[in-house]
Write a protein that holds these residues in place. Structure first.
Motif, PDB file in Angstrom:
ATOM      1  N   PHE A  18       4.863 -16.463   8.054  1.00  0.00           N
ATOM      2  CA  PHE A  18       4.796 -15.190   8.765  1.00  0.00           C
ATOM      3  C   PHE A  18       4.812 -14.028   7.779  1.00  0.00           C
ATOM      4  N   ILE A  19       5.687 -14.105   6.781  1.00  0.00           N
ATOM      5  CA  ILE A  19       5.778 -13.037   5.788  1.00  0.00           C
ATOM      6  C   ILE A  19       4.462 -12.902   5.022  1.00  0.00           C
ATOM      7  N   ASP A  20       3.910 -14.034   4.594  1.00  0.00           N
ATOM      8  CA  ASP A  20       2.622 -14.005   3.887  1.00  0.00           C
ATOM      9  C   ASP A  20       1.535 -13.356   4.743  1.00  0.00           C
ATOM     10  N   GLY A  21       1.574 -13.632   6.038  1.00  0.00           N
ATOM     11  CA  GLY A  21       0.569 -13.063   6.942  1.00  0.00           C
ATOM     12  C   GLY A  21       0.671 -11.555   7.020  1.00  0.00           C
ATOM     13  N   GLN A  22       1.905 -11.029   7.095  1.00  0.00           N
ATOM     14  CA  GLN A  22       2.096  -9.583   7.112  1.00  0.00           C
ATOM     15  C   GLN A  22       1.590  -8.942   5.813  1.00  0.00           C
ATOM     16  N   ILE A  23       1.909  -9.575   4.693  1.00  0.00           N
ATOM     17  CA  ILE A  23       1.501  -9.020   3.398  1.00  0.00           C
ATOM     18  C   ILE A  23      -0.014  -9.053   3.252  1.00  0.00           C
ATOM     19  N   ALA A  24      -0.616 -10.149   3.640  1.00  0.00           N
ATOM     20  CA  ALA A  24      -2.082 -10.270   3.536  1.00  0.00           C
ATOM     21  C   ALA A  24      -2.774  -9.211   4.387  1.00  0.00           C
ATOM     22  N   ASP A  25      -2.256  -8.972   5.583  1.00  0.00           N
ATOM     23  CA  ASP A  25      -2.828  -7.940   6.449  1.00  0.00           C
ATOM     24  C   ASP A  25      -2.716  -6.570   5.789  1.00  0.00           C
ATOM     25  N   ALA A  26      -1.559  -6.267   5.200  1.00  0.00           N
ATOM     26  CA  ALA A  26      -1.360  -4.964   4.572  1.00  0.00           C
ATOM     27  C   ALA A  26      -2.265  -4.786   3.349  1.00  0.00           C
ATOM     28  N   VAL A  27      -2.313  -5.791   2.492  1.00  0.00           N
ATOM     29  CA  VAL A  27      -3.148  -5.704   1.291  1.00  0.00           C
ATOM     30  C   VAL A  27      -4.621  -5.598   1.678  1.00  0.00           C
ATOM     31  N   GLY A  28      -5.004  -6.333   2.699  1.00  0.00           N
ATOM     32  CA  GLY A  28      -6.390  -6.278   3.156  1.00  0.00           C
ATOM     33  C   GLY A  28      -6.786  -4.918   3.705  1.00  0.00           C
ATOM     34  N   LYS A  29      -5.798  -4.127   4.120  1.00  0.00           N
ATOM     35  CA  LYS A  29      -6.068  -2.791   4.660  1.00  0.00           C
ATOM     36  C   LYS A  29      -5.741  -1.689   3.656  1.00  0.00           C
ATOM     37  N   GLY A  30      -5.524  -2.084   2.402  1.00  0.00           N
ATOM     38  CA  GLY A  30      -5.387  -1.077   1.353  1.00  0.00           C
ATOM     39  C   GLY A  30      -4.035  -0.933   0.712  1.00  0.00           C
ATOM     40  N   ALA A  31      -3.021  -1.679   1.131  1.00  0.00           N
ATOM     41  CA  ALA A  31      -1.703  -1.585   0.503  1.00  0.00           C
ATOM     42  C   ALA A  31      -1.724  -2.227  -0.876  1.00  0.00           C
ATOM     43  N   GLY A  32      -0.787  -1.812  -1.721  1.00  0.00           N
ATOM     44  CA  GLY A  32      -0.658  -2.414  -3.041  1.00  0.00           C
ATOM     45  C   GLY A  32       0.552  -3.326  -3.105  1.00  0.00           C
ATOM     46  N   LEU A  33       0.380  -4.516  -3.647  1.00  0.00           N
ATOM     47  CA  LEU A  33       1.499  -5.439  -3.832  1.00  0.00           C
ATOM     48  C   LEU A  33       2.077  -5.184  -5.228  1.00  0.00           C
ATOM     49  N   LEU A  34       3.176  -4.454  -5.292  1.00  0.00           N
ATOM     50  CA  LEU A  34       3.727  -4.027  -6.575  1.00  0.00           C
ATOM     51  C   LEU A  34       4.538  -5.107  -7.261  1.00  0.00           C
ATOM     52  N   THR A  35       5.233  -5.926  -6.484  1.00  0.00           N
ATOM     53  CA  THR A  35       5.995  -7.037  -7.036  1.00  0.00           C
ATOM     54  C   THR A  35       6.317  -8.016  -5.922  1.00  0.00           C
ATOM     55  N   GLY A  36       6.583  -9.270  -6.275  1.00  0.00           N
ATOM     56  CA  GLY A  36       6.939 -10.281  -5.285  1.00  0.00           C
ATOM     57  C   GLY A  36       5.728 -10.878  -4.606  1.00  0.00           C
ATOM     58  N   GLY A  37       5.874 -11.129  -3.307  1.00  0.00           N
ATOM     59  CA  GLY A  37       4.790 -11.736  -2.555  1.00  0.00           C
ATOM     60  C   GLY A  37       4.610 -13.204  -2.855  1.00  0.00           C
ATOM     61  N   ARG A  38       5.627 -13.844  -3.401  1.00  0.00           N
ATOM     62  CA  ARG A  38       5.522 -15.275  -3.701  1.00  0.00           C
ATOM     63  C   ARG A  38       6.792 -15.988  -3.242  1.00  0.00           C
ATOM     64  N   HIS A  39       6.658 -17.266  -3.044  1.00  0.00           N
ATOM     65  CA  HIS A  39       7.793 -18.066  -2.599  1.00  0.00           C
ATOM     66  C   HIS A  39       7.772 -19.415  -3.288  1.00  0.00           C
ATOM     67  N   GLU A  40       8.942 -20.038  -3.305  1.00  0.00           N
ATOM     68  CA  GLU A  40       9.091 -21.386  -3.860  1.00  0.00           C
ATOM     69  C   GLU A  40      10.125 -22.104  -3.010  1.00  0.00           C
ATOM     70  N   GLY A  41       9.664 -23.059  -2.214  1.00  0.00           N
ATOM     71  CA  GLY A  41      10.563 -23.707  -1.270  1.00  0.00           C
ATOM     72  C   GLY A  41      11.101 -22.672  -0.297  1.00  0.00           C
ATOM     73  N   PRO A  42      12.431 -22.636  -0.081  1.00  0.00           N
ATOM     74  CA  PRO A  42      12.991 -21.669   0.870  1.00  0.00           C
ATOM     75  C   PRO A  42      13.253 -20.291   0.258  1.00  0.00           C
ATOM     76  N   TRP A  43      12.915 -20.106  -1.020  1.00  0.00           N
ATOM     77  CA  TRP A  43      13.175 -18.829  -1.675  1.00  0.00           C
ATOM     78  C   TRP A  43      11.935 -17.946  -1.629  1.00  0.00           C
ATOM     79  N   TYR A  44      12.157 -16.693  -1.249  1.00  0.00           N
ATOM     80  CA  TYR A  44      11.072 -15.705  -1.257  1.00  0.00           C
ATOM     81  C   TYR A  44      11.508 -14.558  -2.158  1.00  0.00           C
ATOM     82  N   TRP A  45      10.637 -14.220  -3.113  1.00  0.00           N
ATOM     83  CA  TRP A  45      10.997 -13.212  -4.104  1.00  0.00           C
ATOM     84  C   TRP A  45      10.985 -11.809  -3.490  1.00  0.00           C
ATOM     85  N   PRO A  46      11.878 -10.923  -3.950  1.00  0.00           N
ATOM     86  CA  PRO A  46      11.903  -9.546  -3.443  1.00  0.00           C
ATOM     87  C   PRO A  46      10.539  -8.891  -3.617  1.00  0.00           C
ATOM     88  N   THR A  47      10.060  -8.296  -2.548  1.00  0.00           N
ATOM     89  CA  THR A  47       8.674  -7.821  -2.498  1.00  0.00           C
ATOM     90  C   THR A  47       8.627  -6.342  -2.143  1.00  0.00           C
TER      91      THR A  47
END
Length: 480
Positions: free
Chosen positions: A332-361
């Motif tokens: 779900f989180i990835d979907g929100q980020i992809a929608d935002a980036v696709g509409k012009g937002a910038g991903l400054l940091t984070g946006g990645r996960h490993e198992g149950p951990w999601y990095w501060p984004t």
């Protein structure tokens, strides 16, 4: 391996239908406990036990209720380390958060104990000669509390402590993701000498016992903390019998940063509000609306703060970001980020996960056309929104269906008053985080973030019924 049974009528009981749920540690994936899940017959037992306790507990003197809550606070503090470890293991809470929640819950119990002697009414002006007229408060009866997984201890205690202090027997249905913590509360109260039936804890699946408990006529009030969608459903069901309800629901909480406020300090405040407990907080700072002159400087400062937070084992003292309690939440989180980036937002940091951990984004350039501007994320993600000036920031702040908590960072006193009074939220904090609570303050939201207030005397008002009582002490002539 610990096995948790249901707590009904002052006794630990096996469930009726035999369903025992495996309870896994979200960080390690290890089986940490097995929990009996309540079925319909168990819910009926809890309802009957609470209903039977209402007369005796409702008439108990305030000092009796006060002493019980104070003993419970003592027990909770004595077991603080044990409860902290349970919070870490079951909910994925980092140690600093788990320890703070346990000690904060003991504090809530003490405040609720103090409120037992302050359930006040008032003497009113009479409506006839020889009349004494009063407004008095009386217990409601059985209260049902449905609590979430993110702060499973303190959010349950904030409900049941005041309800019990007001004279209401309580049925707690904890989240199926954190049932052991709910049952640990029963252990605390049992050790404190709780009378049978005053507190009943029945973890169970919502589709099995949720509607049954909400619909039962013996329940006089439903208090719920959770998503707006579920809250609306519960409120509709409760309305059929005109039951009292209190709802603390979702939030998409804005923080306005004006140009006169320092970017580095603003980033410190925003980082705590956005990333505490992996952002799994209804009051998380998820929209940061920054005035144009300090926008770029603030973004850079927030990225530095986010990248300095340790992601890892929640048992370690320096860990800030622990695991998401729902392992597939990253989709779900990835979907929100992809929608935002696709509409012009910038991903400054984070946006990645490993198992149950999601990095501060941190996302920049977020606009109202993006899903993440409006939808609750419940993960360690925050959006930075550019505002032309203070009035534009206010318009962006209020452009949302939620209205739980909001913050405003400024040293301009005039703007602080003007903007905070117009921010559409149940709680507004100037020069502090959106993620703020107090034991005596009225906590709650407006719009789709709910209604009703928790904390101190405001909880006591919710958990009691106001009655108008008159006594005619002189003969009164009737009209006919």
């Amino acid at each position: 391996m610990r096995e948790y049974k249901l707590y009904i009528g002052g006794a630990w009981q096996d469930n009726t239908d035999g369903e025992v749920m495996d309870d896994f540690n979200p960080a390690t994936g290890e089986l940490m406990a097995r929990v009996h899940m309540a079925g319909a017959a168990d819910a009926e037992k809890a309802l009957a036990a609470a209903h039977a306790a209402r007369a005796v507990w409702g008439s108990a003197q305030p000092d009796v209720r006060e002493r019980l809550l104070l003993r419970a606070a003592d027990v909770m503090e004595a077991r603080a380390e044990e409860l902290t470890e349970l919070m870490i293991a079951e909910s994925g809470s980092a140690r600093y958060k788990a320890r703070g929640e346990v000690l904060g819950s003991a504090g809530v119990l003490r405040v609720a104990a103090g409120e037992c002697r302050r359930v006040h009414g008032e003497v009113l002006q009479p409506t006839a000669a020889g009349q004494v007229s009063m407004a008095v408060r009386a217990p409601l009866g059985v209260v049902l509390g449905i609590t979430p997984f993110n702060y499973p201890l303190i959010l349950a205690v904030k409900k049941l402590a005041y309800a019990i202090g007001a004279g209401d027997p309580f049925i707690l249905k904890p989240s199926p993701l954190t049932p052991a913590i709910g049952l640990a509360i029963a252990e605390v109260f049992e050790a404190a000498g709780l009378p049978a039936g005053v507190l009943n804890v029945v973890p169970g699946r919502s589709e099995v016992i949720g509607d049954l408990l909400v619909d039962d006529p013996r329940v006089k009030m439903v208090t719920f903390t959770g998503s707006s969608a579920v809250g609306r459903s519960i409120a509709v069901r409760a309305a059929r019998d005109l039951k009292k309800v209190a709802m603390e629901l979702g939030g998409k909480n804005p923080m306005i940063v004006l140009a006169d406020y320092g970017a580095e300090k603003a980033a410190d405040i925003a980082a705590y509000g956005a990333f505490c407990h992996q952002g799994q907080v209804c009051m998380a700072t998820s929209r940061i609306i920054v005035e144009e002159p300090v926008y770029e400087t603030f973004c850079a400062a927030l990225v530095r703060r986010a990248e300095g937070l340790k992601v890892g084992d929640p048992r370690e003292e320096d860990t800030i970001i622990g695991p998401l309690i729902q392992p597939n939440k990253w989709e779900f989180i990835d979907g929100q980020i992809a929608d935002a980036v696709g509409k012009g937002a910038g991903l400054l940091t984070g946006g990645r996960h490993e198992g149950p951990w999601y990095w501060p984004t941190v996302l920049s350039g977020v606009t109202p056309e993006m899903r993440i501007f409006h939808e609750e994320t419940f993960g360690p993600v925050t959006s930075v929104v550019r505002a032309r000036d203070a009035e534009h920031a206010l318009a962006l702040c209020n452009d949302n269906e939620y209205g739980l908590s909001a913050a405003l960072l400024t040293h301009d006193l005039e703007k602080a008053w003007s903007l905070s009074l117009r921010m559409e939220a149940g709680m507004v904090h100037v020069n502090d985080t959106t993620f703020l609570s107090g034991t005596t303050a009225p906590s709650g939201g407006v719009k789709f973030s709910g209604f009703g207030r928790e904390g101190g005397r405001y909880s006591m008002e919710d958990f009691t019924e106001l009655k108008w009582l008159t006594m005619q002490v002189e003969d009164k002539k009737m009209p006919f």
